[in-house]
Design an enzyme around this catalytic site. Sequence first.
Site, PDB file in Angstrom:
ATOM      1  N   ASP A 718      41.565  39.519   2.440  1.00  0.00           N
ATOM      2  CA  ASP A 718      40.749  39.810   1.254  1.00  0.00           C
ATOM      3  C   ASP A 718      39.308  40.048   1.684  1.00  0.00           C
ATOM      4  O   ASP A 718      38.450  39.192   1.523  1.00  0.00           O
ATOM      5  CB  ASP A 718      40.838  38.665   0.246  1.00  0.00           C
ATOM      6  CG  ASP A 718      40.030  38.949  -1.021  1.00  0.00           C
ATOM      7  OD1 ASP A 718      39.847  40.142  -1.343  1.00  0.00           O
ATOM      8  OD2 ASP A 718      39.579  37.990  -1.675  1.00  0.00           O
ATOM      9  N   GLU A 727      42.474  47.771  -0.613  1.00  0.00           N
ATOM     10  CA  GLU A 727      41.839  48.701  -1.533  1.00  0.00           C
ATOM     11  C   GLU A 727      42.462  48.537  -2.921  1.00  0.00           C
ATOM     12  O   GLU A 727      43.487  47.863  -3.094  1.00  0.00           O
ATOM     13  CB  GLU A 727      41.992  50.149  -1.049  1.00  0.00           C
ATOM     14  CG  GLU A 727      41.041  51.107  -1.761  1.00  0.00           C
ATOM     15  CD  GLU A 727      40.857  52.428  -1.033  1.00  0.00           C
ATOM     16  OE1 GLU A 727      39.879  53.122  -1.351  1.00  0.00           O
ATOM     17  OE2 GLU A 727      41.669  52.748  -0.164  1.00  0.00           O
TER      18      GLU A 727
END
EC number: 3.2.1.4
Length: 747
Positions: A718, A727
């Site tokens: 993350d 993304e």
Amino acid sequence: MKRRRTALLSLTALLATALTALPSAPAGAEETEQVRNGTFDTTTDPWWATSNVTAGLSDGRLCADVPGGTTNRWDAGVGQNDITLVKGESYRFSFSATGTPAGHVVRAIVGLSVSPYDTYHEVSPQLSVSGDTYSYTFTSPVDTAQAQVGFQLGGSADAWRFCMDDVSLLGGVAPEPYEPDTGPRVRVNQVAYLPSGPKNATLVTDATAKLPWQLKSSGGTVVARGTTVPRGVDASSGQNVHSIDFGAYRTKGTGLTLVADGETSRPFDIDASAYERLRVDSAKYYYTQRSGIAIREDLRPGYGRPAGHVGVAPNKGDTAVPCQPGVCDYTLDVSGGWYDAGDHGKYVVNGGISTWEVLSTHERALHARTGDAGKLGDGTLAIPESGNKAPDILDEARWELEFLLRMQVPDDKPLAGMAHHKMHDEQWTGLPLLPSDDPQKRELHPPSTAATLNLAATAAQAARLYRPYDKAFADRALAAARKAWSAALAHPDRYASESDGIGGGAYPDSDVTDDFYWAAAELYLTTGEKRFQEYVLKSPVHTADLFGPLGFDWARTGAAGRLDLATVPNKLPGRDKVRQSVVKGADRYLATLKAHPYGMPYAPDGNKYDWGSSHQILNNAVILATAYDITGASKYRDGALQSMDYILGRNALNISYVTGYGEVSAQNQHSRWYARQLDPNQPNPPKGTLSGGPNSSIQDPYAQSKLQGCVGQFCYIDDIQSWSTNEHTINWNAALTRMAAFVADQG
């Protein structure tokens, strides 16, 4: 797959005017210290500064006076080039730095000093707030003698002073293994289970025999108990796991926990209301993705921003975009639409599948036994069009549809009726960067058969769904769909180039038989015309097995046609076989789910997780949900519901892949304007934003520096720099929107 690059510096001007530099010293893997003169005892050589920065020695430090009024981080900076990195070697990047006044953010990077300016490591400390001394370890993913250490100082409204000392890039240090904090070993859906739905969890444990478990209320009272089922080693994570089934407990509650093997899970609810919120939030994601319109702060507190790409400086604008050199001799107004992902590009071939799935969320609600179209009706999404008597979800999808229609080649031009594959910046931009601050030239890329068929399919679908609300728009959409269909038949093999990935994703696709089938299906469902019926029936896709391990996606669109033929009322000969094929596909996903210790309908060959695996799981769950809509059999409903558990926390990393949902959720998706990790003045992604999730190929340098050798579910981090695992995109959120609506309808 899409290939995205994070640009280190968007402006090569950062290198244009530098302080006097010393000749490059020879550097190589045998050298330990890669930075020359990081202590500034007598000189600043060979450090450079941009022309708007005044830098020099001050008390044995390099101090730089930074002007105010710059827009981007890279508009001002100091750095050193000609640094050597060795692939696979670990480096400690350290420095001391202060800012006056305190609180300014510096973006410190190690990356490539020449195009495409890849970033290998970056940090953005808030000076004199997060301390004065900084040290980070990373592994180089490349061999290069053209690396750079840079300190980007721009983006402040006010002038300030930056001072640094003891800058070091030390090679040969021991790598710091990346060990994600996975929290308690009891893995649950951290958001909610439905009272009348399945309730499963996974326990990570060394134990091989069954163990007792307890379900506790928020007050600590034991409300259910049982024993685990040992499952052995899960190949997708390498963990030894047990399963826990507490589905017999059907009482609503909040803040429940599951206890087993001395571990207490993160809290969760048993209630449907969370999915009513997720239904709305996942669809509200699209408003803040809009191009060509100011995002209103009153509608999205914390996310208001100026309109992007409307021709207001520094934008070049999207109202008169030229083609790439040699592609065409005209410009098009291609304003509006949704930004595809964390960049500023807009793509017909991904916009198509995204629009279809958003529209299908509405269309399912019209026809399914548990559907309720009013749940995303007028006024539900708080968008500028709310109150116009049309469903908000159709208003939102129309923002993208209008862009798709604008991408069609005009009647008097070569390839008339086809659609340009995509449009985006000439070069990759860096992070962070608001759409309104993007200075790049925008370009249309060549028309493609795939894009043309995406336009035909979604415009045909739109024609039937918008007719009750705007007949003129429905007629225009159908006319565009017919024109696109004819153009695709005339040009059936114009494929997007796999190498066309500078400034935006390539989205290459050299097999468009599925796109032809999908477009013919949508045109048939809307018009009932025999020529489209015959094309559908003769297509090899019509009888092909479309429900493999990876399921459907922008490059595999046949299932979109199959699902709509199965669920939208029509008189196609042999339609029962179409419906049976969907149920057969659902049976396969259900078997995968039951065999999987983490209970998901996804088991790619060799546990090689695909780019965007989160939405692949959700799209496979869509097949299960559709089988329930077709048959009414509860096993498909339960399978679809259980699939959400993985997304919302029942996974090896114990993280919810949806921002704002679950005690620990993805917060730092790769984005130029949801970039709080790099700029505290920007927000994290809005609630209801899906992360792409584990990707075994870990294409980006940051993931490569942390995740080498990762297994399946662990190929994720993350971090805003990890564009290959973290993304967000419009097609991934479309899968979340569709499944969130389905689950909410079961409440």
